[in-house]
Motif scaffolding. Structure first.
Motif, short mmCIF file in Angstrom:
data_model
loop_
_atom_site.label_atom_id
_atom_site.label_comp_id
_atom_site.label_asym_id
_atom_site.label_seq_id
_atom_site.Cartn_x
_atom_site.Cartn_y
_atom_site.Cartn_z
N SER A 339 0.83 -1.21 0.00
CA SER A 339 0.00 0.00 0.00
C SER A 339 0.86 1.25 0.00
N VAL A 340 1.92 1.25 0.83
CA VAL A 340 2.83 2.40 0.86
C VAL A 340 3.51 2.57 -0.50
N LEU A 341 3.84 1.46 -1.12
CA LEU A 341 4.46 1.49 -2.45
C LEU A 341 3.54 2.19 -3.45
N LEU A 342 2.27 1.79 -3.46
CA LEU A 342 1.31 2.38 -4.40
C LEU A 342 1.03 3.84 -4.07
N ILE A 343 0.95 4.17 -2.78
CA ILE A 343 0.72 5.56 -2.39
C ILE A 343 1.90 6.44 -2.83
N GLY A 344 3.10 5.90 -2.68
CA GLY A 344 4.27 6.64 -3.13
C GLY A 344 4.22 6.97 -4.61
N ARG A 345 3.81 5.99 -5.41
CA ARG A 345 3.72 6.25 -6.85
C ARG A 345 2.57 7.19 -7.18
N LEU A 346 1.48 7.13 -6.40
CA LEU A 346 0.40 8.08 -6.60
C LEU A 346 0.88 9.51 -6.36
N PHE A 347 1.68 9.68 -5.31
CA PHE A 347 2.24 11.00 -5.03
C PHE A 347 3.13 11.46 -6.18
N CYS A 348 3.89 10.54 -6.75
CA CYS A 348 4.74 10.90 -7.90
C CYS A 348 3.89 11.40 -9.06
N GLY A 349 2.74 10.74 -9.29
CA GLY A 349 1.84 11.19 -10.36
C GLY A 349 1.22 12.54 -10.06
N LEU A 350 0.93 12.80 -8.78
CA LEU A 350 0.36 14.09 -8.40
C LEU A 350 1.36 15.22 -8.58
N GLY A 351 2.64 14.87 -8.70
CA GLY A 351 3.66 15.89 -8.91
C GLY A 351 4.00 16.13 -10.36
N SER A 352 3.23 15.57 -11.29
CA SER A 352 3.51 15.76 -12.71
C SER A 352 3.22 17.18 -13.14
N ALA A 353 4.25 17.92 -13.51
CA ALA A 353 4.10 19.33 -13.89
C ALA A 353 4.32 19.54 -15.38
N ARG A 354 4.04 18.53 -16.19
CA ARG A 354 4.27 18.67 -17.63
C ARG A 354 3.38 19.76 -18.25
N ALA A 355 2.19 19.96 -17.67
CA ALA A 355 1.33 21.04 -18.16
C ALA A 355 2.00 22.39 -17.93
N VAL A 356 2.67 22.54 -16.79
CA VAL A 356 3.40 23.78 -16.50
C VAL A 356 4.59 23.92 -17.45
N ASN A 357 5.29 22.81 -17.70
CA ASN A 357 6.44 22.84 -18.61
C ASN A 357 6.04 23.34 -19.99
N ARG A 358 4.92 22.84 -20.51
CA ARG A 358 4.45 23.28 -21.82
C ARG A 358 4.03 24.74 -21.79
N ARG A 359 3.27 25.11 -20.77
CA ARG A 359 2.74 26.47 -20.71
C ARG A 359 3.87 27.49 -20.57
N TYR A 360 4.91 27.15 -19.82
CA TYR A 360 6.02 28.09 -19.66
C TYR A 360 6.67 28.38 -21.01
N ILE A 361 6.90 27.34 -21.80
CA ILE A 361 7.52 27.53 -23.11
C ILE A 361 6.61 28.36 -24.02
N SER A 362 5.33 28.04 -24.02
CA SER A 362 4.39 28.73 -24.89
C SER A 362 4.19 30.18 -24.49
N ASP A 363 4.23 30.46 -23.17
CA ASP A 363 3.89 31.79 -22.69
C ASP A 363 5.09 32.70 -22.50
N CYS A 364 6.23 32.16 -22.12
CA CYS A 364 7.34 32.99 -21.62
C CYS A 364 8.57 33.00 -22.51
N VAL A 365 8.63 32.13 -23.50
CA VAL A 365 9.79 32.10 -24.39
C VAL A 365 9.47 32.95 -25.62
N PRO A 366 10.36 33.87 -26.02
CA PRO A 366 10.10 34.71 -27.20
C PRO A 366 9.84 33.88 -28.45
#
Length: 699
Positions: A339-366
């Motif tokens: 259970s701790v193993l699965l919860i740990g991986r769930l937390f890893c998924g909750l930390g996925s910031a790929r949406a932020v990575n894309r938005r930063y490039i689209s919004d802030c890069v000339p």
């Protein structure tokens, strides 16, 4: 947000107005043809012949004007050269600043002509798309194929900027020669990559690059990232301020992308053994790997929304959550808890910031650097995918420290926890929060955001150019009102989608098929990767190190394949042709993977896995390249953007694939391979059929 029609009206050159493509006339003819076909009074052959003739006449008008303007520019350059030669022969002295200003003036007029060509190219592309959309013909493919390579082709003038090269070269060479601070070189031709100091040359080169609609490796990777580029930017876009852009912040953003992909794949070679050591079945590795994707379905939405207000805070939150998740993953061994193993991986998924990575490039890069940054995003993802399994094969050791166990199962978790702590400190020290646009406008609606793509609302377009005479005839168009209502420019038609449901309503059938293709290839790749450790141990008794090296080698094929497709294949074949062929090859790879009758060999597994993975990678790049061009501009902004939709489709595919592995494993490991491959095959066949039905609209 400025409507597309207003944008074009503001940028068009008034004295050249009558030479632009008559988009409104062509649109009215399309509407007329549509009514005739619907009423059964239209003849298909007559429609094709008449519309082809109209387009040919429009092209001829545009091209003859372009040639006339090129001649005027060439005459001005010739006169400048004569003035310089005369002064040199007579021993006179020219004012270099005046000469340089004269060349810059020619350059500015050339830039106007390039934008004129670009606007007409976009208008032609959109009227062809409108024709196919309303009448259901594959007219675009026919028209472009028959005109593009003909010896008298006028399309070459529009899409290949024939004749501009000499003018661009003359201006560039002379401006380099006239630079105040010349380097020690013989000529510009000895240093083809010499950085030019004059901004007008940089603007011309940027305009030429957009005009060619380049399919080189860099542009191919940029589209692969689903970070949509401007379709028809204004001349001022090339000189936009770089205020708010910080290279170190961009590097930190790409590092987050890289580390997250490492975090995703570093546990794949050992997930089955870890599950066994905690008393679960080996196939629970599907749930262990997939739990990260389950959480990512939700994290993508809230991170995308959060990035409307900040970039630093969500990236810091992501790092903290990933540190916690990896720590729990590593501690599960000593706590003896699946259970701790699965919860740990769930937390890893909750930390996925790929949406932020894309938005930063689209919004802030000339804009001038955005394609490079987009390619960097894809490269970072590919390297992370390869490095994850490669690192796993290095952790073949076992020791205890402070009553904590460090072995091949837990070391990936401890390593990533340390990596995220170091990254968090670096982020805190070096990341600079970019300034937000005034008025709390969503980032993607900033000044360097979308321009011409605002016309593509739900796949329906605005007239490219409207002359004063045509404006007077607007009241005479009531008979086509039911079809022209597509082109209203109401403000609400330009706002970002406010929900997943609203975003879904913006999807045309062809876009839905492309999302299905993306779902299919992610499903097939996840089945291949996630069950690799179980399958290879069951059939071949491969060690963890061998599995890790195999997966790392697969990951290393990503960049070479993108190089091949971006620089070679996409320049020979249409992207939709590559799309359909790749789907067939993925299907072949899946079929080859089945274990039927004869003993399952290493050669069969490796070849089938390589075919499936490589063809899926080709398919992903081409599919996202197409998707980035045809998706509504409303999906390029706000929380519920096109990047989020594609991410959600791919993440859902991974969740279902990992769930299939876990469920199938409870039946029998001997049947795991065929049981998990069967859904992949069915989905692949469905996607091929759907692609065939929408083939004429995939461009």
């Amino acid at each position: 947000m400025v409507a597309f029609g207003k944008k074009l009206k503001a940028t068009q050159i008034q004295e050249w107005q009558r030479y632009y493509i008559n988009y409104k006339l062509l649109k009215k003819k399309v509407n007329q043809y549509t009514r005739q076909i619907q009423n059964g009074s239209g003849n298909h052959l007559h429609v094709l012949k008449e519309f082809s003739l109209m387009l040919d006449n429009q092209l001829e008008k545009i091209v003859l004007f372009i040639l006339e303007q090129q001649g005027l520019l060439a005459k001005r350059l010739s006169d400048l050269r004569e003035q310089q030669d005369t002064a040199f022969e007579q021993g006179g002295v020219l004012d270099m600043s005046e000469v340089r200003e004269a060349y810059q003036s020619v350059g500015r007029d050339l830039l106007r002509l390039l934008f004129f060509v670009e606007m007409n190219a976009v208008g032609l592309r959109k009227i062809l798309k409108k024709f196919d959309k309303h009448l259901g013909y594959g007219f675009t493919a026919y028209y472009v194929k028959t005109r593009a390579n003909h010896p008298y082709s006028q399309l070459q003038q529009i899409f290949k900027h024939v004749g501009f090269g000499a003018v661009v070269g003359a201006i560039s060479r002379n401006l380099v020669v006239l630079q105040d601070n010349q380097e020690n070189y013989v000529s510009i031709y000895d240093h083809p990559v010499l950085p030019l100091q004059d901004p007008i040359v940089s603007s011309i080169r940027a305009a030429v690059d957009r005009l060619t609609n380049s399919t080189d490796f860099l542009h191919f990777l940029g589209k692969h990232a689903m970070i949509m580029q401007d379709d028809l930017p204004s001349p001022s876009d090339d000189n936009l301020s770089d205020e708010g852009y910080d290279f170190m912040s961009l590097l930190l953003n790409l590092t987050n992308t890289f580390l997250y992909m490492v975090n995703t794949y570093i546990i794949v070679p050992t997930a089955d053994n870890y599950s066994l050591s905690l008393g679960a079945a080996a196939t629970v590795c599907g749930a262990v790997i997939g739990s990260m994707a389950v959480a990512q379905i939700f994290s993508s939405v809230y991170f995308s929304a959060w990035s409307n207000k900040s970039y630093l805070r969500p990236l810091m939150f992501s790092s903290v959550v990933l540190f916690i998740g990896n720590t729990l993953y590593a501690l599960a061994y000593d706590l003896d808890s699946i259970s701790v193993l699965l919860i740990g991986r769930l937390f890893c998924g909750l930390g996925s910031a790929r949406a932020v990575n894309r938005r930063y490039i689209s919004d802030c890069v000339p804009p001038k650097m955005r394609m490079k940054a987009s390619a960097g995003f894809v490269t970072a993802s590919a390297l992370g995918m390869a490095c994850g399994p490669a690192l796993a094969c290095l952790f073949q050791t076992k020791f205890k420290l402070f009553n904590l166990t460090f072995n091949e199962d837990t070391l990936p978790g401890w390593f990533m926890a340390l990596a995220w702590i170091i990254y968090l400190l670096w982020l805190w020290i070096s990341f600079k929060e970019p300034p937000k646009p005034e008025g709390n406008i969503a980032p993607q609606e900033s000044s360097h955001g979308r321009t011409a793509d605002d016309a593509m609302e739900n796949g329906l377009k605005q007239p490219l150019l409207i002359s004063p005479k045509e404006n007077q005839q607007d009241n005479d168009d009531n008979e086509g009102q039911e079809l022209d209502c597509d082109d209203e420019t109401a403000e609400e038609n330009h706002k970002p989608a406010t929900s997943i449901v609203a975003a879904y309503r913006l999807l045309t059938p062809s876009i839905k098929v492309q999302l299905l293709i993306y779902f299919m290839l992610k499903y097939a790749m996840e089945v291949l990767l996630a069950e690799s450790s179980v399958i290879t141990e069951f059939y071949f008794e491969w060690s963890t190190r061998t599995v890790a090296l195999f997966l790392a080698c697969l990951g290393l094929t990503v960049l070479p394949i993108n190089v091949l497709v971006g620089t070679y294949i996409s320049n020979i074949f249409e992207e939709r042709q590559v799309l359909l062929m790749s789907e067939f090859i993925v299907c072949v790879g899946i079929v080859m993977s089945f274990h039927v009758g004869i003993p399952y060999s290493v050669l069969q597994y490796v070849i089938s896995a390589l075919i499936t993975f490589v063809s899926a990678e080709v398919l992903e790049g081409v599919n996202l390249s197409l998707l980035s061009r045809v998706m509504s501009s409303r999906l390029s902004r706000g929380t519920y953007n096109g990047g989020l939709l594609s991410t959600e489709a791919g993440t859902l595919a991974r969740v279902l694939a990992d769930g299939t592995i876990t469920v199938a494993g409870y039946w029998s490991e001997s049947k795991l391979l065929n049981t998990t491959l069967l859904p992949s095959l069915v989905i692949c066949i469905i996607s091929i059929i759907a692609t065939c039905f929408t083939y004429n609209s995939l461009y």
